[in-house]
Design a protein around this motif. Structure first.
Motif, PDB file in Angstrom:
ATOM      1  N   UNK A  20       0.853  -1.187   0.000  1.00  0.00           N
ATOM      2  CA  UNK A  20       0.000   0.000   0.000  1.00  0.00           C
ATOM      3  C   UNK A  20       0.883   1.229   0.000  1.00  0.00           C
ATOM      4  N   UNK A  21       1.153   1.744  -1.180  1.00  0.00           N
ATOM      5  CA  UNK A  21       2.003   2.922  -1.320  1.00  0.00           C
ATOM      6  C   UNK A  21       1.224   4.210  -1.119  1.00  0.00           C
ATOM      7  N   UNK A  22      -0.010   4.266  -1.635  1.00  0.00           N
ATOM      8  CA  UNK A  22      -0.852   5.454  -1.568  1.00  0.00           C
ATOM      9  C   UNK A  22      -2.294   4.999  -1.749  1.00  0.00           C
ATOM     10  N   UNK A  23      -3.289   5.883  -1.614  1.00  0.00           N
ATOM     11  CA  UNK A  23      -4.684   5.460  -1.780  1.00  0.00           C
ATOM     12  C   UNK A  23      -4.955   4.743  -3.095  1.00  0.00           C
ATOM     13  N   UNK A  24      -4.294   5.163  -4.181  1.00  0.00           N
ATOM     14  CA  UNK A  24      -4.509   4.509  -5.468  1.00  0.00           C
ATOM     15  C   UNK A  24      -4.138   3.032  -5.407  1.00  0.00           C
ATOM     16  N   UNK A  25      -3.150   2.672  -4.571  1.00  0.00           N
ATOM     17  CA  UNK A  25      -2.780   1.263  -4.427  1.00  0.00           C
ATOM     18  C   UNK A  25      -3.916   0.459  -3.804  1.00  0.00           C
ATOM     19  N   UNK A  26      -4.615   1.058  -2.840  1.00  0.00           N
ATOM     20  CA  UNK A  26      -5.758   0.382  -2.217  1.00  0.00           C
ATOM     21  C   UNK A  26      -6.857   0.164  -3.254  1.00  0.00           C
TER      22      UNK A  26
END
Length: 610
Positions: A20-26
């Motif tokens: 989970x790098x950033x919200x886009x990863x989620x």
């Protein structure tokens, strides 16, 4: 310090740092789970750039109540068989949900077809709550709130709300392109609503989905790809050379339906367009590679965005060959953006053309300024005639010897109008050829067009046979790492065709005995080291070929018809016919369009006839 087992929560947070790098990863992980569950409709909602809220709702098969607790446990998955090399789903690690739950407040509500009611499970900072009944339709709803609240340090590295929202939109669009039969909606208080309706699951449906993602003009300026080599299939769409962007953000690549960001694929796209695009422009592309899962490793990175091919040279060659073949077969394809710009310029309020003064005065003054005789063009004494010795293609436009000068052409024969570029009617401002077809008006930039023709003739002459080489008085010894020297030696045959003769010279060195004559005096050490770096990255020696093509492009620029040179009707028509017979002639060597076409229907609209 003694070795000890880390707590489960810390283990999950470490995994979250990788996955989970950033919200886009989620969003990527949750949408991929929905697709693997067979969803045909996926709704995504966000708030605060995804940091405050991410909600993904699908109509897939759902998760049985007995498996919900396993879904939030590490290394639990329904998508992986005993053969870890045979991966046919988007997700398979079994780390996404527990990783998300360890750094946020996660709630999963799911119901299968057979179940009478839905069940819900919650995970807050890694602590799992008991199952409880809930009301929900068939499918799964995953809600993530307060992302990274349990690891506040990560919040300091997040970008602004707009940037995070844009990244989520990009992820959804990239996934949606690969699944045209699935409806995607993306909404929230932090964005403009995105609605991608379901399309048919075929090439037409995929093209309509691409139009929604890449713009309505893309299908009109796209070329289809369909190539197969040694079990690897390449499909998709790429833009014509005159339809480009300032960056590579509109280049999408997929491997077995999985969106990837692969440097080798990006490099192959650049190489395929090297002859037709300037360095600061990028093609638009959607490439779909399909191959045996055993021939590609998708487990290179926890985020699953990188892949590794067993035979990268095969994939690179397939992409370059397929794109170049599509460009060659496309023939004359001007970008629709050129027509749109031309229409806008003609409309009231459009940008006015600068005043050029009386036509006769303009021509005589321009000729004097450029150093050309005012009495007309003398073919035999002109320094701008094409270079000799490169075959008939480069000379075709100047094969005629008309007896009289003319600024316009006589009424053309009807069959001439049926050519794609029609018949030349006039030359204006000593640079632009105005031609007429059966249903359009064509304006050709004579210098840009002939530059492409001469360049293609030069390339054909250069690559049709081994290039002349110049022998060095003393061999140049280049010291290299052993692996680089070995790579160069393995490509010695290819390099020799381009005039570079080299051989091994003991451990960690090569001896260069010949260099391409076209290069003249060159930095042999720098050339060889650059080639070694390129071969290490792409397993190809195309760098030398590109240098030679760059020299050919320079020669073509100086040997082509100059702006300001007055052409006779026979010369103008010969140039048009040669353009029609030359692949890639819709753009010059620098990527600029060589002609613009305005349909008769467009002209009639300008005058209010329709």
């Amino acid at each position: 310090m003694p070795i000890r087992q880390l707590p489960e929560t810390v283990i999950n947070q470490i995994a979250a740092g990788e996955v989970i790098e950033r919200p886009a990863s989620v969003v990527k992980e949750l949408v991929e789970n929905a697709l693997d569950a067979g969803a045909t409709r996926i709704e995504i909602a966000t708030a605060g750039g995804g940091l405050n809220l991410i909600r993904v709702v699908d109509d897939g098969g759902g998760i049985p109540a007995s498996e919900l607790s396993l879904a939030v446990s590490r290394h639990c998955t329904s998508k992986l068989s005993d053969d870890i090399h045979d991966i046919r789903s988007l997700g398979f690690r079994g780390e996404a949900l527990p990783s998300i739950g360890s750094v946020s407040r996660l709630t999963i509500r799911s119901r299968t077809v057979e179940a009478d009611e839905a069940m819900e499970i919650a995970v807050e900072g890694g602590r799992v709550s008991p199952l409880r009944p809930a009301a929900a339709n068939r499918g799964t709803q995953v809600e993530v709130r307060d992302l990274f609240y349990a690891t506040p340090v990560r919040l300091k590295f997040m970008k602004g709300e707009r940037a995070e929202s844009t990244a989520i939109t990009d992820v959804v669009k990239r996934i949606a392109v690969a699944f045209p039969a699935v409806r995607f909606t993306l909404s929230g208080t932090d964005r403009t609503r995105l609605d991608l309706p379901a399309e048919t699951d075929d090439e037409d449906g995929r093209l309509r989905r691409l139009a929604k993602v890449l713009g309505e003009e893309f299908p009109k300026n796209a070329l289809p790809l369909d190539a197969l080599r040694e079990g690897v299939h390449l499909g998709g769409q790429v833009s014509i050379p005159s339809f480009t962007r300032a960056n590579a953000l509109m280049q999408f690549a997929y491997v077995n339906g999985r969106p990837v960001r692969d440097r080798q694929i990006a490099a192959a796209i650049r190489a395929a367009y090297a002859d037709v695009l300037p360095r600061d422009r990028h093609a638009i592309a959607a490439l779909f590679l399909t191959l045996d899962p055993g021939l590609v490793d998708v487990n290179v990175h926890p985020a699953k965005a990188d892949v590794r091919f067993r035979d990268p040279g095969l994939v690179r060659g397939l992409i370059i060959g397929a794109i170049r073949q599509a460009l060659a077969q496309a023939g004359m394809r001007p970008a629709t953006s050129g027509t749109a710009g031309m229409m806008a310029a003609f409309r009231p309020g459009g940008a006015p053309a600068p005043h050029a003064g009386p036509a006769g005065a303009h021509r005589s003054d321009d000729a004097a300024r450029r150093g050309w005789p005012s009495g007309g063009f003398d073919l035999d004494s002109s320094p701008s005639r094409p270079l000799d010795g490169f075959g008939e293609a480069a000379q075709a436009a100047f094969a005629h010897r008309p007896g009289a000068d003319a600024r316009g052409a006589a009424e053309p024969a009807p069959e001439t109008l049926r050519h794609p570029l029609g018949a030349a009617r006039a030359q204006v401002h000593a640079n632009y050829i105005v031609a007429q077809t059966e249903d359009s008006l064509v304006i050709v930039d004579q210098h840009a067009a002939h530059e492409r023709l001469v360049y293609e003739a030069l390339k054909q002459a250069i690559h049709a046979r081994p290039l002349p080489a110049q022998m060095l008085l003393l061999p140049e010894i280049v010291d290299l790492p052993e692996e680089d020297a070995e790579r160069l030696a393995s490509h010695a045959g290819t390099l020799a065709r381009f005039g570079l003769g080299l051989e091994r010279f003991g451990p960690g060195a090569v001896a260069v005995r010949e260099t391409p004559a076209m290069l003249g005096e060159t930095d042999v050490q720098g050339l060889v080291r650059d080639l070694a770096d390129e071969i290490a990255e792409t397993d190809s020696a195309d760098g030398l070929k590109q240098r030679l093509d760059a020299i050919a492009a320079t020669m073509a620029c100086h040997g082509s018809v100059r702006s300001g040179r007055r052409l006779k009707p026979e010369e103008m028509n010969a140039l048009l016919r040669q353009m029609e017979a030359t692949p890639g002639s819709a753009t010059c060597n620098h990527g600029r369009p060589t002609y613009i076409e305005l349909k008769l229907s467009d002209i009639e609209r300008l005058f209010g006839r329709h």
